[in-house]
Design a protein around this motif. Structure first.
Motif, mmCIF file in Angstrom:
data_model
loop_
_atom_site.group_PDB
_atom_site.id
_atom_site.type_symbol
_atom_site.label_atom_id
_atom_site.label_comp_id
_atom_site.label_asym_id
_atom_site.label_seq_id
_atom_site.Cartn_x
_atom_site.Cartn_y
_atom_site.Cartn_z
ATOM 1 N N LYS A 1 0.817 -1.221 0.000
ATOM 2 C CA LYS A 1 0.000 0.000 0.000
ATOM 3 C C LYS A 1 0.846 1.264 0.000
ATOM 4 N N LYS A 2 2.130 1.155 0.351
ATOM 5 C CA LYS A 2 2.989 2.342 0.461
ATOM 6 C C LYS A 2 3.892 2.543 -0.752
ATOM 7 N N LEU A 3 4.361 1.437 -1.353
ATOM 8 C CA LEU A 3 5.381 1.539 -2.394
ATOM 9 C C LEU A 3 5.183 0.494 -3.477
ATOM 10 N N ASN B 1 5.710 5.962 -4.910
ATOM 11 C CA ASN B 1 4.662 5.956 -3.896
ATOM 12 C C ASN B 1 3.293 5.888 -4.587
ATOM 13 N N TYR C 1 11.261 7.896 -6.845
ATOM 14 C CA TYR C 1 12.374 8.238 -5.962
ATOM 15 C C TYR C 1 13.740 7.925 -6.571
ATOM 16 N N ASP D 1 6.297 -2.248 4.627
ATOM 17 C CA ASP D 1 5.694 -0.931 4.829
ATOM 18 C C ASP D 1 6.357 0.077 3.869
ATOM 19 N N ASP D 2 7.026 1.116 4.394
ATOM 20 C CA ASP D 2 7.634 2.142 3.553
ATOM 21 C C ASP D 2 9.129 1.920 3.331
ATOM 22 N N THR D 3 9.588 0.686 3.573
ATOM 23 C CA THR D 3 11.019 0.391 3.589
ATOM 24 C C THR D 3 11.336 -0.819 2.716
ATOM 25 N N HIS E 1 9.165 14.948 1.151
ATOM 26 C CA HIS E 1 9.627 13.661 0.628
ATOM 27 C C HIS E 1 11.147 13.538 0.664
ATOM 28 N N ARG F 1 14.408 3.610 3.533
ATOM 29 C CA ARG F 1 13.062 4.067 3.890
ATOM 30 C C ARG F 1 12.710 5.257 3.015
ATOM 31 N N PHE F 2 11.527 5.205 2.417
ATOM 32 C CA PHE F 2 11.067 6.271 1.519
ATOM 33 C C PHE F 2 9.935 7.034 2.192
ATOM 34 N N PHE F 3 9.977 8.345 2.088
ATOM 35 C CA PHE F 3 8.913 9.153 2.730
ATOM 36 C C PHE F 3 8.531 10.322 1.848
#
Length: 294
Positions: free
Chosen positions: A8-10, A26, A32, A118-120, A227, A292-294
């Protein structure tokens, strides 16, 4: 051939040739990873094996034989086997073969595992020695991140890199041939927040000697948007920051290394190489880092 990991994140894409991460987006479609413009730098996030950096004269001596080996080794251009792949994990394998043994005379297996949590993206690199003798190698990663991520609202110089833990790190210099020199400066604690500019890379990569840290993070972020990306590595000796110079390119690489280029005073013997890893027959070596991506 590419493999896609997705949650769901990446959404992440991995190229089987080179076991290279080539895209991370994302849910809004924000990319990214640097997209390998050949006019600037033709790669995305190569795996570095069995050397990190450059060898003196692009060669090494093992058991009286001279072998040619170019910067960062051959794994980044090799075809891996897909051992397993699903939405959350991909496991790829490179092993010695007659062509590889012409330039690297060891029997080995190199496993690269990407796991999406997750986001990693968690990356595990395992080297197994299947030879009758000890083998010598270095390993590292070279992920390139788009900078700026949102060019419509920010510039290259709006980005910074901060290190955690924040302390004084040794800064290793490279000479004009890409070899490490005996000159080493320190980055003060206040300087761990590094302003990104093209001129920062005028002397080639910035190479940080981490000392005895067992966990170090380098965080790439913008002052104009929310980001960025954070690279956390475990038990590595070095982190590199790099982009092209004097050509101005819209990316920054944050590189965890378990090894480094030859020194200017290298003997040429691989067993004497600076920070080379020696792996005994039947043993294995594991290197780990997270993005980790944000």
């Amino acid at each position: 051939m590419t493999i896609t990991l997705k949650n769901k994140k990446l959404e992440a894409c991995i190229k089987v040739n080179g076991a290279e991460l080539i895209s991370v987006k994302n849910p809004d479609g924000l990319e990214y990873i640097w997209q390998a413009d050949p006019d600037h730098w033709k790669r995305h996030a190569p795996i570095l094996f069995p050397v990190v950096g450059r060898l003196q004269n692009d060669e090494y001596n093992y058991n009286g034989n001279i072998y040619k080996m170019y910067q960062h080794g051959f794994a980044r251009d090799s075809d891996f086997e897909v051992i397993n792949a699903n939405d959350s994990q991909a496991i790829l394998l490179l092993k010695s073969n007659p062509e590889i043994k012409k330039i690297y005379p060891f029997n080995f297996k190199l496993f690269i595992t990407y796991t999406l949590v997750d986001d990693t993206i968690r990356v595990n690199m395992v080297v197994k020695n299947e030879d009758e003798h000890s083998m010598y190698f270095s390993i590292g990663a070279h992920p390139g991140f788009k900078v700026p991520l949102e060019p419509e609202k920010e510039n290259y110089t709006d980005y910074h890199v901060s290190a955690n833990p924040a302390k004084s790190y040794g800064l290793i210099k490279l000479d004009e041939n890409g070899l490490t020199t005996s000159n080493e400066n320190n980055f003060d604690k206040e300087s761990n927040d590094i302003s990104i500019s093209h001129d920062l890379f005028s002397g080639d990569a910035k190479i940080f000697d981490l000392g005895t840290n067992n966990k170090t993070s380098f965080n790439l972020y913008s002052t104009k948007s929310k980001h960025g990306a954070e690279v956390t590595a475990y038990d590595n000796q070095y982190f590199g920051l790099w982009s092209t110079y004097p050509k101005k390119s819209d990316f920054v690489c944050i590189e965890p290394w378990w090894g480094i280029a030859d020194s200017e005073n290298s003997t040429g013997f691989i067993k004497d190489k600076k920070d080379i890893s020696r792996l005994r027959c039947g043993d294995e070596f594991s290197a780990n880092f997270d993005i980790r991506f944000f």
